[in-house]
Design an enzyme around this catalytic site. Sequence first.
Site, PDB file in Angstrom:
ATOM      1  N   THR A  78       0.770  -1.126  -0.021  1.00  0.00           N
ATOM      2  CA  THR A  78      -0.037  -0.018   0.081  1.00  0.00           C
ATOM      3  C   THR A  78       0.816   1.038  -0.026  1.00  0.00           C
ATOM      4  O   THR A  78       0.524   2.428   0.373  1.00  0.00           O
ATOM      5  CB  THR A  78      -0.985  -0.008   1.096  1.00  0.00           C
TER       6      THR A  78
ATOM      7  N   ARG B 154       4.227   2.543  -2.317  1.00  0.00           N
ATOM      8  CA  ARG B 154       4.306   3.063  -3.711  1.00  0.00           C
ATOM      9  C   ARG B 154       4.470   1.784  -4.689  1.00  0.00           C
ATOM     10  O   ARG B 154       5.234   0.800  -4.554  1.00  0.00           O
ATOM     11  CB  ARG B 154       5.229   4.044  -3.755  1.00  0.00           C
TER      12      ARG B 154
ATOM     13  N   ASP C 193      -2.586  -2.248  -3.502  1.00  0.00           N
ATOM     14  CA  ASP C 193      -3.276  -0.840  -3.604  1.00  0.00           C
ATOM     15  C   ASP C 193      -2.698   0.070  -4.852  1.00  0.00           C
ATOM     16  O   ASP C 193      -3.220   1.088  -4.990  1.00  0.00           O
ATOM     17  CB  ASP C 193      -3.528  -0.286  -2.406  1.00  0.00           C
TER      18      ASP C 193
ATOM     19  N   GLU D  23       0.573   2.774 -12.956  1.00  0.00           N
ATOM     20  CA  GLU D  23      -0.782   3.001 -12.448  1.00  0.00           C
ATOM     21  C   GLU D  23      -1.292   4.603 -13.186  1.00  0.00           C
ATOM     22  O   GLU D  23      -2.659   4.844 -13.080  1.00  0.00           O
ATOM     23  CB  GLU D  23      -1.106   3.249 -10.914  1.00  0.00           C
TER      24      GLU D  23
ATOM     25  N   HIS E  22      -5.587   2.394  -5.709  1.00  0.00           N
ATOM     26  CA  HIS E  22      -4.829   3.403  -4.900  1.00  0.00           C
ATOM     27  C   HIS E  22      -5.869   4.166  -4.096  1.00  0.00           C
ATOM     28  O   HIS E  22      -6.206   5.182  -4.036  1.00  0.00           O
ATOM     29  CB  HIS E  22      -4.378   4.180  -5.727  1.00  0.00           C
TER      30      HIS E  22
END
Length: 331
Positions: free
Chosen positions: A232, A234, A258, A263, A295
């Site tokens: 969760t 980077r 996440d 992304e 995210h």
Amino acid sequence: MRICLFSSKPYDRDSFLASARPQDWQLQFHETRLTAASAALADGCEVVCAFINDDLSAPVLERLAAGGTRLIALRSAGYNHVDLAAAQRLQLPVVRVPAYSPHAVAEHAVALILALNRRIHRAFNRTREGDFSLHGLSGFDLHGKTVGVIGGGKIGQAFARIMHGFGCQVLVYDPFPLAGLDAIGARQAPLDEVIGQSDILSLHCPLTEASYHLIDATRLAQMKRGVMLINTGRGALVDTPALIGALKSGRLGYLGLDVYEEESELFFEDHSDLPLQDDTLARLLTFPNVIITAHQAFLTHEALAAIARTTLDNIAAWLAGSPRNEVKAGA
């Protein structure tokens, strides 16, 4: 004063409009990402408020400065997407939100652990289709397991405290000495020990040159067979293609992400009517022991309110001539 917010969603608008601010501050909300093409939207705005997937490279910063921007106010703790040297050359101060709600991110990491372990995502889909069988849904007791935490900051310690509450043995790696771990039931340990001993490994460190692809094929090979990996932090903390081989071999038993290295062109937008062009992400989504969220770990009412409040306070401090939460090149 005009403040231009890029990558702003309805929840950003709600949280910023709910925060107290001077009446002469005009907030302009744009859902589009900040790029070289969209930078013109900020012309005449003294402050540009950017998020994690906005482009703050040298050409974009130069375009913003030419349009009258005097401050970059990040709505995030991370700033690896900003060319700080270019910002300094252009005399564009960059301020950030160093902390908002460590509990939000820590609790999302725990949610991924519980969902993966007890196969909640698979059970949910089954029961909606009338399948109430239990085959393939076995999990394991968290109690007694070893949980590794990479990054002992506020989020990492909040996560460690929660996992200690489950009865886990918690090991924390951080390059700097940490105080107070005994009080939360954790112990600081070398990286190799954390990597090699953990049944569950959770990443909570910032992205730096030293931590780029911290988890690669070599590190994955050092982990216990069947380990659970949670990220969760980077996306680029992990060499994503290496995960596929580890999942296929069974070295990785569970994966919760996440964040994702590529992304920026995907997350925070609805692409459901388009073919997924990212082959690596598409492959990861085929594994039944993988959960990927877009995210959203930060997305709680409390965290959004704190982000808006700190961002506006940062702008006010800059206007008063005493910038706070500023980041500079080489710092």
